[in-house]
Design a protein around this motif. Structure first.
Motif, PDB file in Angstrom:
ATOM      1  N   VAL A  15       0.855  -1.191   0.000  1.00  0.00           N
ATOM      2  CA  VAL A  15       0.000   0.000   0.000  1.00  0.00           C
ATOM      3  C   VAL A  15       0.890   1.238   0.000  1.00  0.00           C
ATOM      4  N   VAL A  16       0.558   2.204  -0.863  1.00  0.00           N
ATOM      5  CA  VAL A  16       1.317   3.458  -0.898  1.00  0.00           C
ATOM      6  C   VAL A  16       0.388   4.587  -0.470  1.00  0.00           C
ATOM      7  N   GLY A  17       0.730   5.229   0.664  1.00  0.00           N
ATOM      8  CA  GLY A  17      -0.027   6.390   1.124  1.00  0.00           C
ATOM      9  C   GLY A  17       0.648   7.632   0.569  1.00  0.00           C
ATOM     10  N   GLY A  18       1.282   8.400   1.453  1.00  0.00           N
ATOM     11  CA  GLY A  18       2.022   9.582   0.997  1.00  0.00           C
ATOM     12  C   GLY A  18       3.419   9.240   0.510  1.00  0.00           C
ATOM     13  N   GLY A  19       3.928   8.071   0.894  1.00  0.00           N
ATOM     14  CA  GLY A  19       5.239   7.620   0.424  1.00  0.00           C
ATOM     15  C   GLY A  19       6.421   8.182   1.194  1.00  0.00           C
ATOM     16  N   THR A  20       6.202   8.885   2.310  1.00  0.00           N
ATOM     17  CA  THR A  20       7.344   9.514   3.008  1.00  0.00           C
ATOM     18  C   THR A  20       8.276   8.489   3.648  1.00  0.00           C
ATOM     19  N   ILE A  21       7.731   7.321   3.968  1.00  0.00           N
ATOM     20  CA  ILE A  21       8.573   6.225   4.462  1.00  0.00           C
ATOM     21  C   ILE A  21       8.933   5.307   3.296  1.00  0.00           C
ATOM     22  N   LEU A  22       7.911   4.979   2.529  1.00  0.00           N
ATOM     23  CA  LEU A  22       8.060   3.933   1.509  1.00  0.00           C
ATOM     24  C   LEU A  22       8.992   4.334   0.355  1.00  0.00           C
ATOM     25  N   PRO A  76      -3.909  14.211   4.656  1.00  0.00           N
ATOM     26  CA  PRO A  76      -2.535  14.551   5.052  1.00  0.00           C
ATOM     27  C   PRO A  76      -2.482  14.991   6.521  1.00  0.00           C
ATOM     28  N   ILE A  77      -1.394  14.666   7.190  1.00  0.00           N
ATOM     29  CA  ILE A  77      -1.250  15.037   8.608  1.00  0.00           C
ATOM     30  C   ILE A  77      -1.403  16.550   8.778  1.00  0.00           C
ATOM     31  N   GLU A  78      -0.909  17.312   7.802  1.00  0.00           N
ATOM     32  CA  GLU A  78      -0.986  18.783   7.906  1.00  0.00           C
ATOM     33  C   GLU A  78      -2.439  19.253   8.032  1.00  0.00           C
ATOM     34  N   ALA A 111       2.102   2.190   9.560  1.00  0.00           N
ATOM     35  CA  ALA A 111       3.517   1.910   9.254  1.00  0.00           C
ATOM     36  C   ALA A 111       4.123   0.968  10.288  1.00  0.00           C
ATOM     37  N   PRO A 112       4.891  -0.011   9.833  1.00  0.00           N
ATOM     38  CA  PRO A 112       5.526  -0.927  10.787  1.00  0.00           C
ATOM     39  C   PRO A 112       6.589  -0.212  11.608  1.00  0.00           C
ATOM     40  N   ALA A 113       6.920  -0.805  12.755  1.00  0.00           N
ATOM     41  CA  ALA A 113       7.959  -0.228  13.611  1.00  0.00           C
ATOM     42  C   ALA A 113       9.291  -0.208  12.874  1.00  0.00           C
ATOM     43  N   GLY A 126       4.351   6.825  14.324  1.00  0.00           N
ATOM     44  CA  GLY A 126       2.956   6.676  14.741  1.00  0.00           C
ATOM     45  C   GLY A 126       2.526   7.583  15.866  1.00  0.00           C
ATOM     46  N   ASP A 127       2.979   8.844  15.835  1.00  0.00           N
ATOM     47  CA  ASP A 127       2.622   9.761  16.921  1.00  0.00           C
ATOM     48  C   ASP A 127       1.137  10.092  16.987  1.00  0.00           C
ATOM     49  N   LEU A 128       0.418   9.952  15.875  1.00  0.00           N
ATOM     50  CA  LEU A 128      -1.026  10.231  15.944  1.00  0.00           C
ATOM     51  C   LEU A 128      -1.735   9.228  16.838  1.00  0.00           C
ATOM     52  N   SER A 183      13.447  15.474  13.464  1.00  0.00           N
ATOM     53  CA  SER A 183      13.626  14.478  14.505  1.00  0.00           C
ATOM     54  C   SER A 183      12.327  13.749  14.847  1.00  0.00           C
ATOM     55  N   TYR A 184      12.418  12.451  15.046  1.00  0.00           N
ATOM     56  CA  TYR A 184      11.282  11.676  15.555  1.00  0.00           C
ATOM     57  C   TYR A 184      11.142  11.951  17.047  1.00  0.00           C
ATOM     58  N   SER A 185       9.940  11.648  17.583  1.00  0.00           N
ATOM     59  CA  SER A 185       9.745  11.984  18.997  1.00  0.00           C
ATOM     60  C   SER A 185      10.412  10.953  19.907  1.00  0.00           C
TER      61      SER A 185
HETATM   62  C1  FAD Z   1      12.149  13.064   8.177  1.00  0.00           C
HETATM   63  C2  FAD Z   1      10.988  12.331   8.748  1.00  0.00           C
HETATM   64  C3  FAD Z   1      10.523  12.646  10.016  1.00  0.00           C
HETATM   65  C4  FAD Z   1       9.434  11.978  10.566  1.00  0.00           C
HETATM   66  N1  FAD Z   1       9.004  12.315  11.814  1.00  0.00           N
HETATM   67  C5  FAD Z   1       7.947  11.673  12.345  1.00  0.00           C
HETATM   68  C6  FAD Z   1       7.466  12.021  13.650  1.00  0.00           C
HETATM   69  O1  FAD Z   1       7.971  12.906  14.322  1.00  0.00           O
HETATM   70  N2  FAD Z   1       6.410  11.328  14.132  1.00  0.00           N
HETATM   71  C7  FAD Z   1       5.793  10.340  13.412  1.00  0.00           C
HETATM   72  O2  FAD Z   1       4.817   9.770  13.890  1.00  0.00           O
HETATM   73  N3  FAD Z   1       6.230   9.992  12.191  1.00  0.00           N
HETATM   74  C8  FAD Z   1       7.274  10.635  11.641  1.00  0.00           C
HETATM   75  N4  FAD Z   1       7.723  10.273  10.406  1.00  0.00           N
HETATM   76  C9  FAD Z   1       7.189   9.044   9.802  1.00  0.00           C
HETATM   77  C10 FAD Z   1       6.204   9.148   8.663  1.00  0.00           C
HETATM   78  O3  FAD Z   1       6.604   9.914   7.609  1.00  0.00           O
HETATM   79  C11 FAD Z   1       4.832   9.562   9.001  1.00  0.00           C
HETATM   80  O4  FAD Z   1       4.466   9.030  10.241  1.00  0.00           O
HETATM   81  C12 FAD Z   1       3.784   9.289   7.931  1.00  0.00           C
HETATM   82  O5  FAD Z   1       2.525   9.504   8.501  1.00  0.00           O
HETATM   83  C13 FAD Z   1       3.794   8.058   7.089  1.00  0.00           C
HETATM   84  O6  FAD Z   1       2.710   8.228   6.169  1.00  0.00           O
HETATM   85  P1  FAD Z   1       2.847   8.022   4.610  1.00  0.00           P
HETATM   86  O7  FAD Z   1       1.473   8.215   4.074  1.00  0.00           O
HETATM   87  O8  FAD Z   1       3.906   8.851   4.012  1.00  0.00           O
HETATM   88  O9  FAD Z   1       3.260   6.486   4.589  1.00  0.00           O
HETATM   89  P2  FAD Z   1       3.893   5.646   3.375  1.00  0.00           P
HETATM   90  O10 FAD Z   1       5.346   5.940   3.249  1.00  0.00           O
HETATM   91  O11 FAD Z   1       3.069   5.745   2.151  1.00  0.00           O
HETATM   92  O12 FAD Z   1       3.692   4.179   3.984  1.00  0.00           O
HETATM   93  C14 FAD Z   1       4.317   3.793   5.186  1.00  0.00           C
HETATM   94  C15 FAD Z   1       3.891   2.348   5.508  1.00  0.00           C
HETATM   95  O13 FAD Z   1       2.505   2.324   5.821  1.00  0.00           O
HETATM   96  C16 FAD Z   1       1.797   1.516   4.865  1.00  0.00           C
HETATM   97  N5  FAD Z   1       0.537   2.215   4.568  1.00  0.00           N
HETATM   98  C17 FAD Z   1       0.366   3.475   4.101  1.00  0.00           C
HETATM   99  N6  FAD Z   1      -0.937   3.788   4.046  1.00  0.00           N
HETATM  100  C18 FAD Z   1      -1.611   2.703   4.471  1.00  0.00           C
HETATM  101  C19 FAD Z   1      -2.990   2.377   4.644  1.00  0.00           C
HETATM  102  N7  FAD Z   1      -3.975   3.256   4.378  1.00  0.00           N
HETATM  103  N8  FAD Z   1      -3.323   1.153   5.100  1.00  0.00           N
HETATM  104  C20 FAD Z   1      -2.356   0.221   5.396  1.00  0.00           C
HETATM  105  N9  FAD Z   1      -1.042   0.464   5.254  1.00  0.00           N
HETATM  106  C21 FAD Z   1      -0.674   1.688   4.801  1.00  0.00           C
HETATM  107  C22 FAD Z   1       2.724   1.363   3.666  1.00  0.00           C
HETATM  108  O14 FAD Z   1       2.493   0.164   2.971  1.00  0.00           O
HETATM  109  C23 FAD Z   1       4.078   1.394   4.347  1.00  0.00           C
HETATM  110  O15 FAD Z   1       4.398   0.138   4.889  1.00  0.00           O
HETATM  111  C24 FAD Z   1       8.785  10.955   9.816  1.00  0.00           C
HETATM  112  C25 FAD Z   1       9.258  10.644   8.551  1.00  0.00           C
HETATM  113  C26 FAD Z   1      10.328  11.308   8.013  1.00  0.00           C
HETATM  114  C27 FAD Z   1      10.794  10.954   6.629  1.00  0.00           C
END
Ligand code: FAD
Length: 260
Positions: free
Chosen positions: A26-33, A72-74, A108-110, A117-119, A180-182
């Motif tokens: 699954v691709v959400g915003g892609g910030t991790i993926l 979006p978190i914003e 997102a996995p650990a 997962g701060d939310l 920074s992460y929390s």
């Molecule tokens: C520089 C940086 C700083 C960060 N700081 C923080 C922070 O302070 N606190 C915090 O909580 N997080 C932080 N993050 C982590 C993260 O970016 C966010 O928590 C974000 O919400 C992940 O969302 P995404 O949509 O970009 O996920 P993606 O990158 O799209 O996906 C992440 C994972 O979740 C899965 N996924 C996505 N959407 C779904 C869905 N609807 N259902 C099932 N699985 C799904 C994907 O398959 C993947 O495994 C940070 C990331 C970065 C890069």
């Protein structure tokens, strides 16, 4: 290797494409993926892109607030409940928050180097439920149960919580760097008379947890009965154990002041 890209145009179609989740990324915003794909740690065979699935809406016009997985978190900065907006506004920086989604944050996995997962903390404090689909079909469960289970086979569709008059307190600790992460985040909510206290803690372990011990005793030290702080690149478990009761105390003090 190329991946199949699936672009559903409704939640139902997303659920149908996802099935039991086998072989699907699954691709959400892609910030991790996307960084994981870029360095070759993730190699999706079938990518489920959710950006056109109609899951990017917050509905807050009745007694229940429903937040789509692709919001979006914003966008939560204007959340109907202040505690959610405050924690959302503290995550990463505005570039990440504009792209990162609510679904990605809770699903997102650990990670080994930092906790995500701060939310989870404010959503636990608000008594939120997660609607997800996967093997066995759709289900709705309390967020603390969703987070404690195996998230890998679930597609998050939305989170929701009941809307009523609440007071809240929230505290958090992170390093002085925008990216920074929390180290830990605490959120506490109660009714205006102080009843129905709910407390969530994120950032100290692989998933946010509900602090039932503190809810019952109102003693901040009891947070360590519910949370098992871990070591990572952001902080040591010893440091987290030392600061967590203080953070819970500050959140409870804020809540008490808001209730009086
Ligand atoms: C520089 C940086 C700083 C960060 N700081 C923080 C922070 O302070 N606190 C915090 O909580 N997080 C932080 N993050 C982590 C993260 O970016 C966010 O928590 C974000 O919400 C992940 O969302 P995404 O949509 O970009 O996920 P993606 O990158 O799209 O996906 C992440 C994972 O979740 C899965 N996924 C996505 N959407 C779904 C869905 N609807 N259902 C099932 N699985 C799904 C994907 O398959 C993947 O495994 C940070 C990331 C970065 C890069």
């Amino acid at each position: 290797m190329t991946a199949d890209v699936l672009v559903p145009t409704s939640a139902e179609e997303a659920a149908s494409f996802f099935g039991d989740g086998t072989g699907i990324t699954v691709v959400g915003g892609g910030t991790i993926l996307l960084p994981e794909i870029a360095v070759g740690r993730a190699k999706p065979e079938r990518a489920l892109m959710l950006h056109r699935a109609g899951l990017d809406v917050v509905q807050a016009d009745g007694d229940v607030v429903v937040i789509g997985a692709m919001v979006p978190i914003e966008a939560l900065a204007d959340a109907p409940d202040e505690v959610l907006g405050r924690v959302a506004g503290s995550i990463a920086d505005c570039e990440i928050r504009r792209t990162a989604t609510v679904g990605g944050n809770i699903a997102a996995p650990a990670a080994a180097d930092a906790q995500r997962g701060d939310l989870g903390a404010p959503l636990i404090a608000l008594g939120a439920r997660v609607r997800s689909t996967g093997a066995g079909g759709e289900c709705v469960e309390p967020i603390e149960e969703f987070l404690a289970g195996d998230r890998s086979g679930r597609l998050v569709l939305d989170v929701s919580y009941d809307r009523f008059e609440r007071r809240s307190g929230t505290t958090g600790l992170r390093r002085r760097h925008a990216h920074s992460y929390s180290i830990a985040t605490v959120a506490a909510c109660a009714r205006p008379d102080g009843s129905d206290l709910r407390i969530g803690v994120s950032g100290a372990g692989p998933a946010a947890v509900r602090c039932r011990s503190v809810e019952q005793s109102r003693d901040p030290v009891d947070v360590l009965r519910d949370v098992e702080p871990i070591d990572d690149a952001v902080a040591s478990s010893a440091y987290r154990r030392a600061v967590l009761p203080k953070l819970v105390r500050d959140a409870l003090d804020q809540l008490e002041a808001a209730c009086s």
